[in-house]
Design a protein around this motif. Structure first.
Motif, mmCIF file in Angstrom:
data_model
loop_
_atom_site.group_PDB
_atom_site.id
_atom_site.type_symbol
_atom_site.label_atom_id
_atom_site.label_comp_id
_atom_site.label_asym_id
_atom_site.label_seq_id
_atom_site.Cartn_x
_atom_site.Cartn_y
_atom_site.Cartn_z
ATOM 1 N N ILE A 267 32.928 42.577 38.233
ATOM 2 C CA ILE A 267 33.786 43.678 38.678
ATOM 3 C C ILE A 267 32.939 44.877 39.098
ATOM 4 N N ALA A 268 31.918 45.204 38.303
ATOM 5 C CA ALA A 268 31.059 46.337 38.639
ATOM 6 C C ALA A 268 30.419 46.145 40.004
ATOM 7 N N SER A 269 29.921 44.940 40.251
ATOM 8 C CA SER A 269 29.292 44.651 41.544
ATOM 9 C C SER A 269 30.313 44.715 42.672
ATOM 10 N N SER A 270 31.504 44.178 42.438
ATOM 11 C CA SER A 270 32.539 44.166 43.480
ATOM 12 C C SER A 270 32.972 45.580 43.835
ATOM 13 N N LEU A 271 33.186 46.422 42.824
ATOM 14 C CA LEU A 271 33.635 47.781 43.095
ATOM 15 C C LEU A 271 32.529 48.619 43.722
ATOM 16 N N GLU A 272 31.292 48.326 43.363
ATOM 17 C CA GLU A 272 30.179 49.103 43.917
ATOM 18 C C GLU A 272 29.934 48.770 45.383
ATOM 19 N N TYR A 273 29.952 47.465 45.705
ATOM 20 C CA TYR A 273 29.566 47.055 47.050
ATOM 21 C C TYR A 273 30.753 46.766 47.963
ATOM 22 N N ARG A 274 31.937 46.526 47.406
ATOM 23 C CA ARG A 274 33.085 46.165 48.234
ATOM 24 C C ARG A 274 34.246 47.142 48.066
ATOM 25 N N LYS A 275 33.984 48.331 47.521
ATOM 26 C CA LYS A 275 35.064 49.282 47.268
ATOM 27 C C LYS A 275 35.804 49.655 48.541
ATOM 28 N N ASP A 276 35.096 49.837 49.630
ATOM 29 C CA ASP A 276 35.751 50.201 50.886
ATOM 30 C C ASP A 276 36.624 49.060 51.402
ATOM 31 N N ASP A 277 36.174 47.815 51.197
ATOM 32 C CA ASP A 277 36.981 46.664 51.610
ATOM 33 C C ASP A 277 38.253 46.565 50.772
ATOM 34 N N ILE A 278 38.129 46.838 49.465
ATOM 35 C CA ILE A 278 39.302 46.791 48.585
ATOM 36 C C ILE A 278 40.310 47.855 48.989
ATOM 37 N N LEU A 279 39.827 49.070 49.214
ATOM 38 C CA LEU A 279 40.739 50.159 49.595
ATOM 39 C C LEU A 279 41.382 49.897 50.949
ATOM 40 N N ALA A 280 40.627 49.346 51.888
ATOM 41 C CA ALA A 280 41.190 49.018 53.198
ATOM 42 C C ALA A 280 42.279 47.957 53.059
ATOM 43 N N TYR A 281 42.064 46.985 52.188
ATOM 44 C CA TYR A 281 43.075 45.942 51.959
ATOM 45 C C TYR A 281 44.355 46.564 51.399
ATOM 46 N N LEU A 282 44.212 47.430 50.403
ATOM 47 C CA LEU A 282 45.385 48.034 49.773
ATOM 48 C C LEU A 282 46.121 48.966 50.729
ATOM 49 N N ASP B 60 50.966 45.508 53.211
ATOM 50 C CA ASP B 60 52.115 44.820 53.819
ATOM 51 C C ASP B 60 51.675 43.839 54.903
ATOM 52 N N GLN B 61 50.699 44.220 55.692
ATOM 53 C CA GLN B 61 50.210 43.308 56.734
ATOM 54 C C GLN B 61 49.612 42.048 56.127
ATOM 55 N N GLU C 56 42.891 61.830 48.597
ATOM 56 C CA GLU C 56 43.874 62.772 49.130
ATOM 57 C C GLU C 56 45.214 62.085 49.372
ATOM 58 N N SER C 57 45.182 60.887 49.873
ATOM 59 C CA SER C 57 46.414 60.147 50.136
ATOM 60 C C SER C 57 46.155 58.665 49.919
ATOM 61 N N VAL C 58 47.179 57.952 49.463
ATOM 62 C CA VAL C 58 47.077 56.518 49.182
ATOM 63 C C VAL C 58 48.274 55.830 49.811
ATOM 64 N N GLY C 59 47.986 54.947 50.759
ATOM 65 C CA GLY C 59 49.069 54.256 51.444
ATOM 66 C C GLY C 59 49.732 53.177 50.611
ATOM 67 N N LEU C 60 49.104 52.773 49.501
ATOM 68 C CA LEU C 60 49.656 51.678 48.692
ATOM 69 C C LEU C 60 51.071 51.966 48.229
ATOM 70 N N PHE C 61 51.352 53.221 47.847
ATOM 71 C CA PHE C 61 52.656 53.525 47.272
ATOM 72 C C PHE C 61 53.748 53.635 48.328
ATOM 73 N N ASN C 62 53.359 53.619 49.591
ATOM 74 C CA ASN C 62 54.335 53.507 50.675
ATOM 75 C C ASN C 62 54.452 52.070 51.185
ATOM 76 N N SER C 63 53.802 51.161 50.504
ATOM 77 C CA SER C 63 53.896 49.751 50.860
ATOM 78 C C SER C 63 55.271 49.205 50.508
ATOM 79 N N VAL C 64 55.861 48.471 51.433
ATOM 80 C CA VAL C 64 57.187 47.884 51.210
ATOM 81 C C VAL C 64 57.158 46.914 50.033
ATOM 82 N N PHE C 65 56.157 46.045 50.000
ATOM 83 C CA PHE C 65 56.141 45.008 48.969
ATOM 84 C C PHE C 65 55.687 45.551 47.621
ATOM 85 N N PHE C 66 54.718 46.472 47.614
ATOM 86 C CA PHE C 66 54.318 47.052 46.333
ATOM 87 C C PHE C 66 55.470 47.854 45.736
#
Length: 519
Positions: free
Chosen positions: A81-96, A100-101, A146-156
């Motif tokens: 998890i530490a490695s994933s969040l350190e090196y793939r944090k931007d990918d995780i945030l982009a996914y979230l 919906d897509q 500043e803003s998080v699109g996850l909470f405006n996600s239809v499915f979430f």
């Protein structure tokens, strides 16, 4: 007109059509598969060694036969998890941000249709899917984002609404919590990285004391991401049908999304790298030595078992390897390189085109490595393996920054492939993502492009060619994209309705006047 000389390079995506798992699914499966058989085989190999030899006396620890054999397990999740969040944090945030897509993409091949999900959500809540959103009700601390699109996600939002109505549904609650942990962990890691880089906004350059205080903040990974790892690496997902209850279906959908996130962003490079060095010095840390040795055996067994299951289908095709037979009628194939670990490329290509060399840059299930002598055994027989006097591990480089090894065999492999690429008119790259843990291969292609060689990259999907060109330029760290030709290929391996290799040759004919003559 002379036939053009074409070299090809295949990544994991080139074999998905044959039924093999994608790179992300492969990573998840490695930590799910039982390892008892591999531990037993490793113990047998230890017992077969001559304990009077200088090799055993000087290289292995005392009482090595009595020592416990260690394997990767749940205790290693925190490091992953530490490695994933350190090196793939931007990918995780982009996914979230685009959750919906991704859900809609997954639903196109899921057990239950999107229409049925909309219908059961309406029946369960008296609301249309998307009628209620939590973007105004839930706010993340502004220091994190500043803003998080996850909470405006239809499915979430749909999952949150179902939790309001059914607070006793612990499985759905765990799935939602796992996604929130990834959100908070990724934002937290980004904040920590920023703080460590900017502890002092300004300071005199000549005073190094201010630099000594950089990097003092860290994130506690004890609970971040553990829920999701327990879910996706725990019990296998249970199939659902339209006969299941709405909550069961939506819980299964949440788990499917969570597994997709991990399959795309799981990074165990730091875990492998922290253990790989002990292959060369088992006395220094026996536990880490045995973990990496067992892990490589597990990887080989997993791939080999998939190979045996798929051989009949592979023999018949169709697939990218079979397409080479059509390509060879109109072009001279100079070489085939691959990052894949199985022997399919060599076996299928050599059935019809035995003279074409196939280079495995990340190792292969048919190869073994002697860490004591830094020696590679290429396709040894069963008898040779059984009588070998030292410990061997499969030569398979998974996610690792340590590759390639410095053995003469592997060094020659890279140089020979580079030379053949350089002598080709066109270089076709298929199913390869140019990921960061393959930086050594990316550097090979970057050198070719900077030397004026054209790279023809076949990308699965229908994204904008200009956007893809910019993305691949960034991945290759090129100052210009002039030598990149991007082709978008569909599930039938077609480019704009015609076979990919025909599109490649048409591009060659178009570009031929600008190509330098072969030497």
């Amino acid at each position: 007109m002379d036939k053009p000389a074409v070299s090809l390079f295949f990544g994991a995506g080139a074999e998905v059509g044959y039924g093999l798992p994608s790179g992300g699914q492969f990573a998840l499966d490695l930590f799910r598969i039982p390892v008892d058989q591999d531990k037993t085989d490793f113990k047998d190999q230890l017992k077969a060694l001559d304990n009077t030899s200088a090799y055993v006396s000087k290289w292995l620890p005392d009482d090595y036969l009595k020592k416990r054999i260690h394997v990767f397990g749940k205790s290693d999740y925190e490091g992953i998890i530490a490695s994933s969040l350190e090196y793939r944090k931007d990918d995780i945030l982009a996914y979230l941000e685009q959750l919906d897509q991704h859900v809609l993409r997954l639903l196109r091949a899921w057990d239950v249709s999107e229409d049925h999900i909309r219908r059961i959500f309406r029946d369960e809540t008296s609301l249309e899917l998307g009628q209620i959103l939590y973007g105004q009700a839930v706010k993340l601390n502004s220091r994190l984002a500043e803003s998080v699109g996850l909470f405006n996600s239809v499915f979430f939002s749909a999952w949150l609404k179902l939790l309001e109505l059914h607070p006793e549904q612990t499985q759905l609650q765990h799935g939602v919590r796992a996604i929130l942990e990834l959100l908070v962990g990724s934002c937290g890691q980004r904040l920590v990285a920023k703080l460590n880089e900017e502890v002092f906004e300004s300071a005199p350059d000549k005073l190094s004391v201010f630099d000594d205080l950089s990097g003092i903040f860290s994130l506690n990974y004890h609970s971040v991401g553990q829920t999701g790892m327990d879910i996706v690496l725990g019990e296998p997902a249970r199939p659902v049908t339209e006969e299941n209850t709405p909550v069961e279906i939506m819980t299964a959908l949440c788990r499917t999304v969570l597994e997709d996130i991990y399959s795309r962003t799981l990074d165990y490079q730091a875990l492998v790298d922290s253990h790989f060095r002990y292959l060369y010095n088992p006395k220094a840390h026996w536990a880490r030595f045995t973990r990496i040795a067992i892990f490589l055996r597990t990887v080989r067994r997993y791939i080999s078992s998939s190979d045996a299951h798929l051989m009949e289908r592979l023999a018949a095709g169709p697939g990218y390897y079979h397409d080479l037979f059509g390509l060879s009628s109109l072009a001279d194939i100079t070489a085939v390189g691959t990052t894949n670990y199985n022997g399919f490329a060599r076996e299928l290509v050599h059935q019809e085109l035995p003279s074409i060399p196939v280079y495995y840059l990340n190792g292969c299930v048919e190869e073994y490595y002697d860490p004591y002598c830094n020696l590679i055994l290429e396709q040894p027989t069963a008898e040779e393996l059984a009588s070998y006097p030292r410990l061997l591990v499969p030569l398979i480089f998974t996610q690792s920054g340590i590759k390639p090894l410095t053995s003469i065999t592997m060094s020659r492999r890279y140089v020979e492939l580079y030379d053949r690429f350089e002598q080709s008119d066109m270089i076709a790259i298929i199913g390869y993502g140019f990921n960061g843990d393959d930086g050594h291969i990316n550097g090979l292609f970057r050198s070719l492009a900077e030397a004026g060689k054209r790279l023809s990259i076949f990308h699965y999907g229908n994204e904008s060619l200009s956007v893809l060109k910019s993305e691949y330029q960034t991945k290759l760290r090129l100052s210009s994209s002039d030598n990149l030709d991007i082709f978008t290929v569909d599930s039938s391996r077609n480019v704009a309705g015609e076979p990919w290799w025909q599109a490649l040759l048409e591009k060659y004919q178009y570009m031929q006047p600008a190509l330098a003559p072969r030497t």
